[in-house]
Structure formats: C-alpha cells, structure tokens
Design an enzyme around this catalytic site. Structure first.
Site, mmCIF file in Angstrom:
data_model
loop_
_atom_site.group_PDB
_atom_site.id
_atom_site.type_symbol
_atom_site.label_atom_id
_atom_site.label_comp_id
_atom_site.label_asym_id
_atom_site.label_seq_id
_atom_site.Cartn_x
_atom_site.Cartn_y
_atom_site.Cartn_z
ATOM 1 N N LYS A 55 0.718 -1.210 0.182
ATOM 2 C CA LYS A 55 -0.074 0.003 -0.063
ATOM 3 C C LYS A 55 0.916 1.324 0.180
ATOM 4 C CE LYS A 55 -3.808 -2.328 2.221
ATOM 5 N NZ LYS A 55 -4.492 -2.763 3.361
ATOM 6 N N GLN A 99 -4.851 -1.140 9.531
ATOM 7 C CA GLN A 99 -4.709 -2.600 8.977
ATOM 8 C C GLN A 99 -5.379 -3.788 9.940
ATOM 9 O OE1 GLN A 99 -3.384 -3.347 5.890
ATOM 10 N NE2 GLN A 99 -4.227 -5.391 6.194
ATOM 11 N N ASP A 122 -11.351 2.980 3.985
ATOM 12 C CA ASP A 122 -11.823 1.659 3.662
ATOM 13 C C ASP A 122 -13.339 1.479 3.276
ATOM 14 O OD1 ASP A 122 -10.137 -0.400 3.681
ATOM 15 O OD2 ASP A 122 -9.502 -0.536 5.745
#
Ligand code: NAD
Length: 292
Positions: A55, A99, A122
């Site tokens: 990422k 995460q 997200d």
C-alpha cells in the site's frame, strides 16, 4: 477454441492507478496540495506487513504522500485511539487505514469507528455505510468497487441485469450489493442459509462470489453467457507440498459456461489497492469540497 473472456484485473488495476496519478498531478497543479494516506499497523502479522508495504509503495508511486505508523503488538487500545485521533486532526492526512486484524486486546470496531468518516478510505464506518445505501457521495469499500469496475469492463451498462452476490459480509457482500443496486441491477444476496443456492445462482446474468470456500461455485450453477467475478482468495494444497491460491469459483468449469470471468490470482485482488488510492483522492476532494 476459447469463447469466454478472461478479465485481466492486473491490467485494469494499472489503468485505475494511472487515472489516480493524473488526478494527483491535477490536485497539485490546480489546488496546490498532494493527497496523503496514513496506514496504521499494530503487531507483526506477516501478511499484514506485506499488505502495508504494498500500500505504501503504490501510494508513493501515484505521487501521493504516504505515512506508515508501525506499532508493537503490545500497544494499548488507548494509544491506537490516540494515534487515530491525531491523524483525524492532521489536515495533511486525507485517508486513514488501520490494517486488520488488530491484536485481540484491541476492539477493532471501536478503532474503526474513531476514524473520521471523511478520512475512512476503507469505507467501513457506519456513516459511510449509510451514505452508500441512501445514494450520497461517500467512500465505498475498495474490493466491492474493484469488483464492479471489473464487471463494467465487460458490460459498461449493468442496468436491468439479474445479479447474484454470494456472501453477505460487511466488507464485500453487502457493499457490493449496494453498488449493484446503484447500477440498477436486480440484486439477490445469497448466503450460508440460502436454500438451493445453485438454482438461485443459475438465474444470474452477473455472479459475484465472496464466500471464502475454495471453488464452491460449480460450472452447472452458471447460466450460459453470465459474467463471473470471483472475489475469493483461498490458499489450498498444491503440487510438491506447496500451496496455491484458488477463488470461490471453480474456474475451469465456470469458464466453459461464462461469457467473462476473473481469474484468481490476477482478478479482483489487484483492484483492491488501486481502489484504495482512488478513495484517498476522493477523500481529499470531499474534505476540500472539490466537485467530482
Ligand atoms: P466472510 O467470512 O466475512 O463472509 C463470508 C460470507 O459467505 C458470509 O456472509 C456467509 O454468509 C457466506 N457463506 C458462508 N458459507 C456459505 C455457503 N456455504 N453458501 C453461501 N454463502 C456462504 O468473508 P469476506 O471477508 O466477505 O471474504 C470472502 C472471500 O473474499 C474470502 O475468500 C476472502 O479471502 C476474499 N476477499 C478478497 C479480497 C480481495 O482483495 N480480493 C478482499 C476481501 C475478501
């Protein structure tokens, strides 16, 4: 002769990243700032470390600012919440991603719900879930967005299609169903309690499988000519004691019947980070009131 089309997620993800890089350059030239993504990693989970590294690399490659906050596994919940709060208050940070999975002593829901909805790249915050279902501009979860982009790469107008989504998770099944409804599909959500699931799937012009059961969807479940998007990523025993990745769809069987199908790996997988980058730009635009 091959009659079906293999949907190349790698190539389409590269196109999405190119589009992001162009938008980032435009932000700089027209608005004088670079969007930025902060990723928080707690602990030493090897898969999570790889995801976070990828990422970060792809964020930088698109021209954006990238920050990684790597914290030891014993970090307290209060410390993680304090970092999220600090990132919420930092105007240079447009997107925040924590995460998952988090260590057991940390309440993941509490942490995710502390992220400001406009920085929630997200798309998991209940405010963003609500905005998605009522049709407002919002940050949409990445894997569902990627899955719909792949379906539209084959058939740009999905309006009127019968779509069957297998799986009803908050991460994939439910948000992809909301997106397909927004595309004017007639959406059926099948799940672990669905009766005669193969008959339900047989009615679909578009199948999106997000179950987590290796190769569950068989060729005789698929209507001839349907589009099949396989979200599943399952590690199973392969040759010579090694493991291999398979999806939730039996690729060999379904490819014989479908008009187009995503492979695993190389289908939905590469789309997820590409859509995360897209969301970071979108978050920056939402925060600064820049129109689409
Ligand atoms: P999940 O475990 O949260 O949800 C699975 C869903 O499948 C549940 O809603 C359940 O009702 C349904 N289900 C379980 N057994 C079933 C059955 N026998 N018949 C019909 N439905 C059944 O999983 P998830 O997070 O939605 O992930 C699904 C799959 O997608 C997994 O393989 C995961 O690894 C993969 N995934 C891939 C990406 C990506 O980037 N490509 C991202 C997220 C998840």
């Amino acid at each position: 002769m091959q009659t079906h089309r293999i949907i190349d997620g790698k190539a389409i993800a590269a196109q999405v990243r190119e589009g992001v890089a162009k938008e980032v350059a435009l932000m700089k030239s027209a608005h004088g700032f670079l969007p930025g993504l902060a990723v928080v990693l707690v602990g030493e989970d090897p898969a999570s470390k790889v995801y976070v590294k990828n990422k970060g690399e792809q964020t930088k490659a698109s021209g954006m600012n990238s920050w990684e906050h790597k914290l030891p596994a014993e970090t307290s919940e209060a410390e993680v919440l304090a970092i999220v709060q600090k990132l919420n208050d930092d105007p240079a940070v447009n997107g925040i991603l924590v995460q998952l999975p988090l260590p057991k002593h940390i309440n993941a829901e509490k942490v995710l719900n502390t992220i400001h909805p406009d920085k929630d790249v997200d798309g998991f915050h209940p405010v963003n879930v609500g905005r998605l279902w009522v049709g407002e501009r919002t940050l949409v979860p990445c894997t569902p967005t990627g899955s719909v982009i792949l379906a539209k790469s084959v058939q740009p107008n999905l309006s009127g299609l019968n779509a069957v989504v297998i799986g009803r998770s908050n991460i994939v099944g439910k948000p992809v169903s909301a997106l397909l409804l927004r595309e004017n599909c007639t959406v059926t959500i099948a799940h672990s309690k669905t009766r005669n699931i193969h008959n339900v799937v047989k009615g679909a012009d578009l199948v999106i499988a997000a179950v987590g059961i290796p190769e569950m969807v068989r060729g005789d479940w698929i209507k001839p000519g349907a589009i099949v998007i396989d979200v599943g990523i399952n590690r199973v025993p392969g040759e010579a004691g090694k493991t291999k990745l398979v999806g939730d769809v039996n690729y060999e069987e379904c490819a014989r019947v479908a008009s187009a199908i995503t492979p695993v790996p190389g289908g939905v997988g590469p789309m997820t980070i590409a859509c995360l980058l897209k969301n970071t730009v979108e978050a920056a635009k939402i925060q600064r009131g820049i129109k689409d």
